[in-house]
Design a protein around this motif. Structure first.
Motif, PDB file in Angstrom:
ATOM      1  N   ASN B 484       0.797  -1.220   0.000  1.00 27.89           N
ATOM      2  CA  ASN B 484       0.000   0.000   0.000  1.00 27.89           C
ATOM      3  C   ASN B 484       0.834   1.276   0.000  1.00 27.89           C
ATOM      4  OD1 ASN B 484      -2.368  -1.393   0.026  1.00 27.89           O
ATOM      5  ND2 ASN B 484      -2.518  -1.434   2.252  1.00 27.89           N
ATOM      6  N   GLY B 485       2.129   1.123   0.159  1.00 25.24           N
ATOM      7  CA  GLY B 485       2.987   2.309   0.188  1.00 25.24           C
ATOM      8  C   GLY B 485       2.856   3.122   1.460  1.00 25.24           C
ATOM      9  N   PHE B 486       2.460   2.486   2.552  1.00 24.26           N
ATOM     10  CA  PHE B 486       2.367   3.198   3.824  1.00 24.26           C
ATOM     11  C   PHE B 486       3.729   3.313   4.492  1.00 24.26           C
ATOM     12  CE2 PHE B 486      -2.243   1.581   4.522  1.00 24.26           C
ATOM     13  CZ  PHE B 486      -2.686   2.483   3.583  1.00 24.26           C
ATOM     14  N   ARG B 487       4.572   2.311   4.255  1.00 19.70           N
ATOM     15  CA  ARG B 487       5.877   2.334   4.912  1.00 19.70           C
ATOM     16  C   ARG B 487       6.871   3.070   4.031  1.00 19.70           C
ATOM     17  NH1 ARG B 487       4.758  -3.335   6.283  1.00 19.70           N
ATOM     18  NH2 ARG B 487       6.134  -3.992   4.621  1.00 19.70           N
ATOM     19  N   VAL B 840      -2.476  20.825   1.363  1.00 21.96           N
ATOM     20  CA  VAL B 840      -3.580  20.055   0.810  1.00 21.96           C
ATOM     21  C   VAL B 840      -3.143  18.598   0.700  1.00 21.96           C
ATOM     22  CG1 VAL B 840      -2.916  20.528  -1.573  1.00 21.96           C
ATOM     23  CG2 VAL B 840      -5.281  20.023  -1.062  1.00 21.96           C
ATOM     24  N   THR B 841      -4.090  17.693   0.838  1.00 15.20           N
ATOM     25  CA  THR B 841      -3.748  16.278   0.729  1.00 15.20           C
ATOM     26  C   THR B 841      -3.386  15.960  -0.716  1.00 15.20           C
ATOM     27  OG1 THR B 841      -6.033  15.743   0.322  1.00 15.20           O
ATOM     28  CG2 THR B 841      -5.291  15.588   2.590  1.00 15.20           C
ATOM     29  N   SER B 842      -2.497  14.983  -0.889  1.00 16.30           N
ATOM     30  CA  SER B 842      -2.147  14.598  -2.250  1.00 16.30           C
ATOM     31  C   SER B 842      -2.173  13.082  -2.329  1.00 16.30           C
ATOM     32  CB  SER B 842      -0.764  15.131  -2.612  1.00 16.30           C
ATOM     33  OG  SER B 842       0.179  14.692  -1.672  1.00 16.30           O
ATOM     34  N   THR B 843      -2.772  12.569  -3.362  1.00 17.93           N
ATOM     35  CA  THR B 843      -2.841  11.120  -3.511  1.00 17.93           C
ATOM     36  C   THR B 843      -2.150  10.701  -4.802  1.00 17.93           C
ATOM     37  OG1 THR B 843      -5.016  11.386  -4.481  1.00 17.93           O
ATOM     38  CG2 THR B 843      -4.940  10.834  -2.161  1.00 17.93           C
ATOM     39  N   ALA B 844      -1.959   9.385  -4.917  1.00 15.44           N
ATOM     40  CA  ALA B 844      -1.103   8.859  -5.973  1.00 15.44           C
ATOM     41  C   ALA B 844      -1.589   9.237  -7.368  1.00 15.44           C
ATOM     42  CB  ALA B 844      -1.005   7.347  -5.838  1.00 15.44           C
ATOM     43  N   ALA B 918       0.403   7.914  -0.673  1.00 11.49           N
ATOM     44  CA  ALA B 918       0.726   6.495  -0.527  1.00 11.49           C
ATOM     45  C   ALA B 918       0.422   5.823  -1.860  1.00 11.49           C
ATOM     46  CB  ALA B 918      -0.114   5.899   0.583  1.00 11.49           C
ATOM     47  N   LYS B 919       0.787   4.558  -1.979  1.00 11.23           N
ATOM     48  CA  LYS B 919       0.491   3.874  -3.237  1.00 11.23           C
ATOM     49  C   LYS B 919      -1.002   3.634  -3.379  1.00 11.23           C
ATOM     50  CE  LYS B 919       4.419   1.212  -4.075  1.00 11.23           C
ATOM     51  NZ  LYS B 919       4.976  -0.118  -3.816  1.00 11.23           N
ATOM     52  N   LEU B 920      -1.651   3.433  -2.253  1.00  5.95           N
ATOM     53  CA  LEU B 920      -3.094   3.227  -2.249  1.00  5.95           C
ATOM     54  C   LEU B 920      -3.756   4.565  -2.565  1.00  5.95           C
ATOM     55  CD1 LEU B 920      -4.864   0.782  -1.457  1.00  5.95           C
ATOM     56  CD2 LEU B 920      -5.109   1.844   0.767  1.00  5.95           C
TER      57      LEU B 920
END
Lengths: 302, 984
Positions: B484-487, B840-844, B918-920
């Motif tokens: 998930n790309g959390f780590r 601002v939040t950023s997603t994959a 994250a990757k998710l």
């Protein structure tokens, strides 16, 4: 007759007042009204025929403004030069902007009625421009940052890839961002698109066709304030706020549903009862007689 | 009944959850972590009460005052004073109050020692800025008045330590006296004030502490002039430097008489050069001088002579003297000898004796010793023991006792400058399987426990066990990349010049490095780190190499100071290469180009606007050459209000031909009117931001095209008067102007004026919108405005027929030289909080809706849905608009308590918020830094693309198994019944 005259004067004053508040921006009184100043801000024109250097009249301003200007401001003419450079060469004069400078009674100065006359391109300039087109280099222009005391603090420079300009003639488009007598920036480029990759194309006519606008700042929309609701609430305090009338179901559904369930339950139980039991139930009242009648039949069956 | 209410609550929650992000109580700490720090210690005061409470009170450079546990280094209590409230001095009074003098000596506060409650606060008013001193007399008698003396801003104040009342004040600034020392000798009743008048007259005052009247005033002329450095050697001897800083003056001021004695420093130490300083350490009868090469300890003998005691070549630190008994005083000396710290405690009168001598091995990455504070205690054998609190170069704090490091705090992390992230290594085959086999039983047990928890069968102990298990889940702190790309590794550059790599799972330090090139050296005097960038991100064909980061710094405070670069391996934490010093660096442009080893090409722009290419390799140059004509950069002269745009003109040829350097060509300029506009804030889009789609479907099946350009600059200016504090300008004279400028062509795309508004302005720019926060003087409230810009040139691509035939311009390349046809929509809303940071939040992939993360004045992070800041909100949205998700217009933005990302925690001294995708797709990682650190992950639209972590797979399996069993059982039953029926 006299009454009519007074009436006429009053109307004129009212009109003047209305227009005056329209322009009142930095004065003591600040109107709540959202100001839309498109008329002032976009004084546009299309100047044609760079060779002759003759500008076409800008869009004539609305009447009310004219009347106001006659009443309250002083007018003067200003000129400022446009300079251009080909690639990395030095700047040389290329044309003159002229405009009317209005000084409002309460201080600020603004420019209106912008006109532009471009100097004709000399042979040397043409050669230089052609070289720019060949190399896909920048055609640069500059304006003073203050029209009253040029060049002001620094020049306003803008550039465009030379290949964007040629159409039939050389088409250019200026948007000059103004703040009083200061020029902030100039948006310079072709009046339309400049498709990429840029193709080499020589203009049919070696003259500039100029479009130009003055633009001052927009006012930000005001934060909506819902005062109406608040006053309504305050008025409403005196009266008892009646809850809206609700339907029977809305009121009593919580009683109705369990009741319905109970009824349903009872009905289904009644339906599920085996027939014998049902019979037994019915028979209970006439037990004595029935027993007497049935007894022999049962025996008979066996 | 209880179940029903809870069901009701869940329903309520679900209905509101689409707007608010929130957390259950037992989820705290599951995916977030919080670390508390205090910063670099400036001053420490020990207090060792008999009652076993062993604590030390410290004040730090981050304006923190804290009480630390001496056993473990934990924080008992802590207060973060404001950014402009620097602590000048701390002390303990009456054995129960901590007294702090702060804000240049203008605020005196007393804090309760056990719990840190504020007891009283006094504002001291003076006239001139001056030295600040805090004197807490060492009187143990209770019947005394317990006065504290604070010298600040040219005035001496006597303040009652019980309630903070100012008993008297005496102004020395009026006599233009430069006060150097104020003290009260232990045995004496008077307070002495020593100072200079015009650097040539020496004054001593004796002052009655009860009333503040002058008892004695002695003046002596000193023609040679005096410099500002002084130190009190004993109650009647002051050591000072003269104006040339070559002669030591010993000033005796016994019994109303003042005598001088001069000593040439060169007679004390023969081989010194450079500037001499007197260290402020209070060592009875001794003093310390510092030259640029060594530390000199000297003693003033009874006859008034100065004699050399010791010359220390290596890095060393001295503590103040502490009294062991009535007659004995001792101080600590720490010497740093290659990787070893030698700690000595020496009695003041006998240099050759060591009360304590310890050697400790210390990591090289802590740098040199900077400060030491000592404290003594009675050992079990009645001899004196010492503990030393040591501040190192990397701002870490160590407690040393009995020859070992008892604890160590990494307080460098309180001064984070910049953050970047790095992926962890890919998991090698075979690692995970064996781990699972090993813990199969544990795994099963865990799942059964979880199952019990879900079925509400768990006992309180079980619940505790489940919670513990969740927190300690080894999954999240593994050192490998996860699906998930959390780590990830958070690579953090701190103000001390140390770089830390933190694991996002649990916040532990994976490695840390005191960057050599960020340390003071001959060719770089005051190095400071500026930014950190990912330098090499292995991908595809360079998978075997470790990723690396680039640290950009400069040697000195000004823009044109020489720059420095350092390259660090992100996995091992080793410095791979460094370049010190190089040309000045004012801007770093990471290019969207990489070379064959996946090193990203960077352009570093210097103060002369020349662009330098890194890495300096022929390959990089060959990659850049074809692209150089499409590279533009801009510079902002903030003081002048001029913004200029540049392109490359060709290789530099200023001194030597340098093909990695590109000369600028001036393309455009924007000149702001200096008298009415001053730049207060800027904002640009994040370089790595991903926009999912340019089209935006609006209500009536219509489409709008976002103007998505990476080259937009948001600029906010205010009238020069309005750039100060709120209230410094009236609404009439204050004006806020915002600009959207295309940085390629210098065109102003949008310009808008907010009348009666002023700084501070905080802005965030993302996709095609910018949100900014400012103060509205007319409404007396903070406001937030959103500006969205839409591209009109693509607006006529709505015709389906056109699309089918292919007569559309959607696939044609965009040129910024075309005339921009944009429209801007904007709307303002009131917002209650003032803020410290906004992002601002950023997603994959940029699909998930966005939330604004607002660092509030209360040091918390608030998540606010971007939908609230939509310029298209109307009072009564139509049905179609409601379906689109438009919220009815309100005049202010809601603050929903559940949407605090930091839930109950505070990130003290909040300075910045960083979001990393994250990757998710649904999830974004949020790292907040200030004095504290906080990390969490957010799902702005909830985790629609994955099951939650506490999803019980066992329950699912068991349910399925039970169903299958049930099916078989019922099948057998029915078979049997059928048979019976047939037999009937």
């Amino acid at each position: 007759m006299a009454g009519e005259k007074v009436w006429w004067i009053l109307t004129v004053m009212a009109v003047l007042l209305a227009t005056a508040s329209h322009h009142h921006r930095a004065g003591a009184f600040q109107s709540d009204e959202l100001l839309i100043e498109q008329d002032d801000d976009l004084v546009g024109a299309i100047g044609g025929g760079g060779g002759g250097g003759v500008g076409v009249d800008p869009v004539s301003p609305p009447r009310s403004r004219k009347r106001y200007s006659e009443a309250a401001e002083s007018d003067s003419k200003v000129q400022f030069t446009l300079e251009h450079a080909f690639g990395d060469s030095d700047f040389s004069p290329a044309g003159t902007f002229s405009a009317r400078l209005k000084t409002w009674s309460h201080g600020p100065q603004t420019l209106t009625k912008l006109r532009f006359s471009r100097n004709a391109l000399t042979e040397v300039d043409k050669e230089k421009f052609e070289k720019l087109l060949q190399e896909d280099d920048f055609y640069r222009i500059r304006l003073p940052s203050n029209v009253l005391s040029p060049p002001g603090r620094d020049y306003i420079v803008a550039s465009i890839k030379a290949r964007c300009l040629p159409r039939d003639s050389l088409d250019e488009h200026f948007v000059i961002h103004m703040d009083g007598v200061n020029i902030l920036s100039v948006n310079y480029g072709p009046p339309g698109a400049c498709p990429y990759p840029r193709q080499l194309k020589l203009p049919a006519k070696w003259s500039f066709k100029s479009h130009y606008y003055l633009k001052s700042t927009d006012l930000a929309p005001r934060t909506p304030v819902f005062t109406e609701e608040i006053t309504l609430g305050e008025n409403g305090e005196a009266e008892v706020v009646k809850p809206p009338e609700r339907s029977f179901w809305a009121k009593y559904w919580m009683y109705a549903i369990p009741l319905g369930l109970v009824v349903m339950n009872a009905v289904t139980q009644a339906m599920n009862m085996p027939p014998e039991e049902q019979a037994g139930g019915q028979a209970a009242s006439q037990q004595g007689a029935a027993a007497a009648q049935r007894g022999p039949t049962a025996v008979r069956r066996r | 009944m209880a179940i029903r209410t809870s069901v009701l609550f869940v329903l309520l929650f679900l209905s509101s959850a689409n707007l608010a992000f929130s957390l259950y109580e037992d989820q705290v700490g599951l995916m977030d972590w919080h670390q508390k720090y205090i910063g670099k210690v400036k001053q420490a005061v020990f207090h060792t009460q008999k009652a076993g409470r062993k604590r030390v009170v410290v004040s730090t450079e981050q304006n923190v005052i804290a009480s630390l546990d001496l056993r473990h280094g934990d924080i008992y209590w802590r207060h973060v004073l404001g950014a402009d409230d620097a602590i000048d001095a701390i002390d303990i009074a009456l054995g129960k109050y901590v007294i702090t003098l702060s804000s240049g000596g203008s605020i005196l506060r007393a804090w309760n020692l056990p719990d840190g409650q504020l007891v009283w606060e006094s504002v001291l008013k003076g006239s001139n800025p001056s030295k600040t001193m805090l004197i807490v007399p060492m009187s143990f008698r209770v019947d005394k008045e317990n006065l504290i003396f604070a010298f600040a801003e040219g005035c001496l104040h006597a303040v009652s330590s019980i309630d903070g009342e100012i008993i008297w004040r005496k102004d020395f600034a009026a006599e233009s006296l430069e006060v150097q020392q104020v003290f009260q000798a232990p045995g004496e009743a008077t307070v002495r004030v020593l100072g200079y008048l015009e650097s040539s007259q020496f004054h001593t005052y004796e002052i009655n502490p009860r009333k503040g009247d002058e008892m004695k005033h002695v003046i002596v002329d000193f023609p040679g002039g005096l410099s500002g450095d002084t130190v009190l050697v004993s109650d009647d001897v002051l050591v000072a430097l003269d104006a040339t800083r070559l002669v030591l003056l010993t000033i005796f001021f016994q019994d109303g008489e003042i005598n001088f004695q001069k000593t040439q420093i060169s007679s004390l130490v023969d081989d010194f050069h450079g500037l001499v300083e007197i260290l402020p350490s209070k060592l009875a009868d001794m003093f310390a001088l510092k030259t640029n090469e060594f530390l000199v300890l000297a003693r003033v003998t009874d006859g008034g002579k100065v004699e050399l005691v010791e010359k220390i070549k290596e890095a060393a630190a001295l503590s103040d003297a502490i009294s062991l008994s009535d007659s004995q005083q001792a101080f600590a000396l720490v010497r740093h000898e290659n990787e070893k710290l030698r700690i000595f405690a020496k009695p003041v009168h006998d240099w050759n004796m060591d009360l304590l001598k310890e050697t400790i091995k210390i990591d090289n990455h802590r740098g040199l010793v900077q400060k030491v504070f000592i404290n003594n205690y009675l050992r079990t054998d009645r001899s004196h023991g010492f503990r030393a609190l040591i501040v190192m170069e990397d701002h870490s704090l160590l407690l040393i006792q009995q020859g070992e490091i008892v604890w160590c705090r990494e307080d460098g992390l309180a001064s984070v400058i910049d953050v970047t992230t790095s992926e962890l290594p890919v998991e090698k085959d075979g690692v995970s399987v064996s781990k699972v086999e090993q813990n199969l039983f544990e795994w099963l047990k865990g799942h059964i426990l979880k199952l019990k928890g879900t079925l509400m069968l768990a006992s309180p102990e079980d619940v505790a066990a489940i919670q513990k298990m969740r927190l300690k889940s080894s999954e999240k702190s593994k050192m490998t990349r996860d699906h998930n790309g959390f780590r990830k590794l958070l690579i953090v550059l701190t103000g001390s010049g140390k770089v830390f790599a933190l694991h996002t799972g649990d916040g532990r330090i994976v490695w840390s490095l005191l960057v050599q090139s960020l340390r003071k050296s001959e060719n770089c005097d005051y190095p400071t780190g500026l930014r950190i960038y990912p330098w090499q991100v292995p991908h595809h064909h360079a998978m075997d190499e470790n990723p690396s980061v680039l640290i950009v710094g400069r040697c000195g405070p000004s823009d044109d100071a020489p720059g420095l670069l350092s390259f660090i391996d992100a996995y091992t934490g080793e410095e791979l290469n460094s370049l010190v010093p190089i040309h000045s660096i004012v801007q770093v442009i990471p290019l969207p180009l990489t070379d064959s080893t996946e090193q990203r090409l960077h352009l570093l722009v210097d103060a002369n606007q020349r662009a330098h290419l890194y890495p300096r390799s022929p390959e990089a140059l060959s990659i850049l050459r074809p692209e150089i004509s499409n590279i533009y950069w801009y510079s902002v002269e903030a003081d002048n209000g001029i913004i200029r745009g540049h392109a490359s003109k060709g290789s530099c040829s200023h001194d030597a031909e340098d093909e990695y350097c590109f000369e600028p060509k001036h393309l455009w300029s924007v000149v702001l009117p200096a008298e009415s506009e001053k730049i207060v804030a800027t904002g640009t889009r994040k370089i790595n931001e991903v926009v999912h789609t340019q089209a935006k479907l609006i209500a009536d099946q219509d489409v709008m095209y976002k103007y998505v350009s990476r080259n937009l600059l948001f600029l906010a200016t205010t009238a020069p008067k309005g750039s100060g504090e709120i209230g410094s300008a009236t609404p009439e004279e204050s004006l806020l102007v915002v600009y959207l400028i295309d940085t390629i062509t210098g065109r102003i795309l949008h310009r808008m004026t907010h009348q009666g508004s002023q700084a501070p302005v905080h802005a965030v720019f993302s996709e095609n919108w910018v949100v900014y926060h400012y103060f509205n003087l007319r409404a007396h409230r903070y406001e937030m405005t959103v500006v969205e810009i839409y591209d009109q040139s693509r607006a006529d691509n709505k015709d389906v027929l056109k699309l089918v035939v292919g007569k559309h311009n959607l696939t044609s390349p965009v040129s910024l030289y075309s005339r921009p046809e944009v429209i801007a929509k904007s709307q303002s809303y009131f917002f209650t909080h003032s803020l410290k940071a906004i992002t601002v939040t950023s997603t994959a992939k940029g699909i998930t809706s966005k939330q604004l993360l607002i660092g509030t004045i209360g040091d918390q992070v608030l998540a606010l849905d971007k939908r609230y800041l939509d310029p298209r909100r109307t009072v009564n949205p139509t049905q179609a608009e409601k379906e689109e998700g438009i919220i009815p217009l309100t005049d202010s933005l809601p603050i929903i308590p559940q949407s605090y990302v930091t839930h109950a925690l505070k990130v003290e001294g909040l300075r910045g918020i960083v979001t990393v995708p994250a990757k998710l797709e649904s999830t974004t990682l949020v790292f907040t830094y200030g004095v504290d650190l906080f990390f969490t992950r957010l799902a702005p639209s909830r985790t629609y693309d994955s099951l939650t972590e506490d999803f019980s797979y066992a329950l699912l399996l068991i349910t399925i198994a039970a169903l299958i069993v049930a099916i078989f059982v019922t099948w057998i039953w029915s078979e049997r019944k059928d048979l019976q029926e047939k037999w009937r």
